[in-house]
Design a protein around this motif. Structure first.
Motif, short mmCIF file in Angstrom:
data_model
loop_
_atom_site.label_atom_id
_atom_site.label_comp_id
_atom_site.label_asym_id
_atom_site.label_seq_id
_atom_site.Cartn_x
_atom_site.Cartn_y
_atom_site.Cartn_z
N ASP A 212 23.46 66.50 -24.87
CA ASP A 212 24.72 66.26 -24.17
C ASP A 212 24.68 64.98 -23.33
OD1 ASP A 212 25.94 68.57 -25.21
OD2 ASP A 212 25.03 69.80 -23.64
N ASP A 214 25.80 61.14 -22.46
CA ASP A 214 26.97 60.27 -22.60
C ASP A 214 26.60 58.89 -23.13
OD1 ASP A 214 29.29 61.86 -21.31
OD2 ASP A 214 27.66 62.03 -19.84
N LEU A 232 20.97 59.39 -31.90
CA LEU A 232 22.31 59.88 -32.23
C LEU A 232 22.42 61.39 -32.03
CD1 LEU A 232 23.00 57.87 -35.52
CD2 LEU A 232 23.70 57.27 -33.19
N ARG A 233 21.30 62.09 -32.20
CA ARG A 233 21.32 63.55 -32.13
C ARG A 233 21.50 64.07 -30.71
NH1 ARG A 233 15.67 64.37 -35.41
NH2 ARG A 233 16.04 62.76 -37.01
N ARG A 236 26.54 63.46 -26.91
CA ARG A 236 27.69 64.35 -27.07
C ARG A 236 28.76 63.62 -27.87
NH1 ARG A 236 29.54 65.57 -21.05
NH2 ARG A 236 27.37 66.25 -21.09
N ARG A 237 29.71 64.33 -28.41
CA ARG A 237 30.74 63.73 -29.24
C ARG A 237 31.48 62.65 -28.44
NH1 ARG A 237 32.21 64.89 -34.08
NH2 ARG A 237 34.24 64.26 -34.92
N GLY A 238 31.61 61.48 -29.03
CA GLY A 238 32.23 60.36 -28.34
C GLY A 238 31.27 59.54 -27.52
N GLU A 257 29.04 57.26 -37.11
CA GLU A 257 30.42 57.67 -37.40
C GLU A 257 30.46 59.11 -37.89
OE1 GLU A 257 34.31 56.17 -39.99
OE2 GLU A 257 32.37 55.17 -40.22
N ALA A 259 28.45 61.43 -37.13
CA ALA A 259 28.11 62.34 -36.04
C ALA A 259 29.18 62.36 -34.94
CB ALA A 259 26.77 61.93 -35.43
N GLY A 260 30.21 61.53 -35.08
CA GLY A 260 31.27 61.50 -34.09
C GLY A 260 30.89 60.80 -32.80
N VAL A 261 29.92 59.84 -32.92
CA VAL A 261 29.51 59.06 -31.76
C VAL A 261 29.65 57.57 -32.09
CG1 VAL A 261 27.92 60.86 -31.00
CG2 VAL A 261 27.07 59.01 -32.46
N ARG A 262 29.41 56.74 -31.08
CA ARG A 262 29.55 55.30 -31.26
C ARG A 262 28.18 54.63 -31.13
NH1 ARG A 262 32.75 53.77 -26.48
NH2 ARG A 262 31.82 55.67 -25.62
#
Length: 320
Positions: A212, A214, A232-233, A236-238, A257, A259-262
């Protein structure tokens, strides 16, 4: 009239530390809007030895011979036409010209006057020279790129290094919950700097110990045990991965992308206003810079050998 010369350390070819050699070269003269700075100390950074061996900023500098170094702390010797912000005798520090050649491994450098800031009053030149490139990398990654806010969770890889130990302190100053990776022997020191959690990467997979997050500031890269990909793991999302040394490959971007992260690459830039703010934090006692050792300019090769071992706590510095 003969041209004034100065001592410097140059390299005639790409290669190991042994290619660094003391030389005498013409002293530069400031152009309009530039200052001539007498270098008192020069910081040594990973980009220096990477460039020396043909990586790093070698593609920008071109073929040798050239003079390495971007971290400067010194005294203004002369000002070019139009300079109104500095006068001879002013103590300044900076990271001029990066990624173009600054030639900091020398007695003098010239650069645009507004690429320097006033040296922190509480630091000697040796400690001030350890600040610019590392501090600007950490500051720009956390504030300008990631926009870290109070209450966020930030993971900093290689927290005991030159950039890392400053990033830990800046993240703490910004109000983040700070997690960092480092060898166990450096955990107590890192907690004193502001780390809330420390992970011994030699015994623990960081993705098993933290989640989790940021923002991840990755100062290691995928070239070492797939650190960027594994990071990446833990996001948290975003969340955002700032990949400093190795950038973002197409494969890493695709995985981020999915994984929903940047994920973003990053390269530090000269930034005198930020250096002025950092100097304020240092003089207020909010931030401390660690210098493991100071060596004379002529021992630049030894500084590179020690730096490449990857065990340095904080920074190595050359005194001129």
């Amino acid at each position: 009239m003969s041209t004034p010369t100065m001592r410097a350390v140059s390299q005639p070819a790409f290669g190991g530390p042994e290619v660094l050699e003391p030389v005498h070269v013409p002293r530069p003269e400031p152009l309009p809007t530039e200052v001539l700075v007498r270098v008192r100390a020069a910081g040594v950074n990973p980009v220096d030895w990477k460039t020396r061996s043909g990586g790093g900023m070698a593609g920008v500098l071109g073929q040798p011979p050239f003079i390495l170094g971007w971290d400067v702390s010194g005294v203004v010797e002369e000002v070019g036409f139009g300079v109104t912000t500095w006068k001879p005798g002013d103590e300044v520090y900076g990271m001029p010209w990066f990624p173009r050649a600054a030639g900091a491994y020398a007695e003098y450098v010239t650069a645009p006057s507004r690429q320097f800031a006033r040296k922190p009053a509480t630091l000697d030149h040796e400690h001030a020279a350890a600040v610019p490139l590392a501090a600007l990398t950490a500051w720009q990654a956390l504030t300008d790129t990631a926009g870290v806010r109070a209450g966020q969770r930030v993971l900093i890889h290689a927290g005991a290094g030159g950039v890392g130990h400053l990033a830990v302190q800046f993240a703490r100053h910004l109000g983040a919950h700070v997690v960092t990776t480092a060898r166990a022997a450096k955990h107590e020191w890192l907690r004193k700097l502001g780390a809330d959690e420390t992970i011994d990467y030699t015994t623990t997979r960081f993705e098993d110990a933290v989640a989790d997050v940021d923002v991840v500031v990755d100062l290691v890269g995928d070239g070492h045990d797939d650190t960027s990909t594994r990071s990446l793991r833990v996001l948290r999302r975003g969340g955002l991965l700032v990949a400093v040394p190795s950038g973002v490959s197409p494969e890493l971007a695709e995985r981020a992308e999915a994984a929903g992260v940047r994920a973003t690459p990053f390269l530090v830039e000269p930034d005198a206003p930020a250096l002025a703010r950092i100097a304020g934090l240092i003089d207020q006692g909010e931030v401390a810079v660690e210098v493991e050792d100071v060596l004379p300019l002529e021992q630049a090769a030894e500084a590179h050998r020690r730096g490449e071992e990857g065990r340095t706590r904080g920074k190595l510095v050359l005194t001129v």
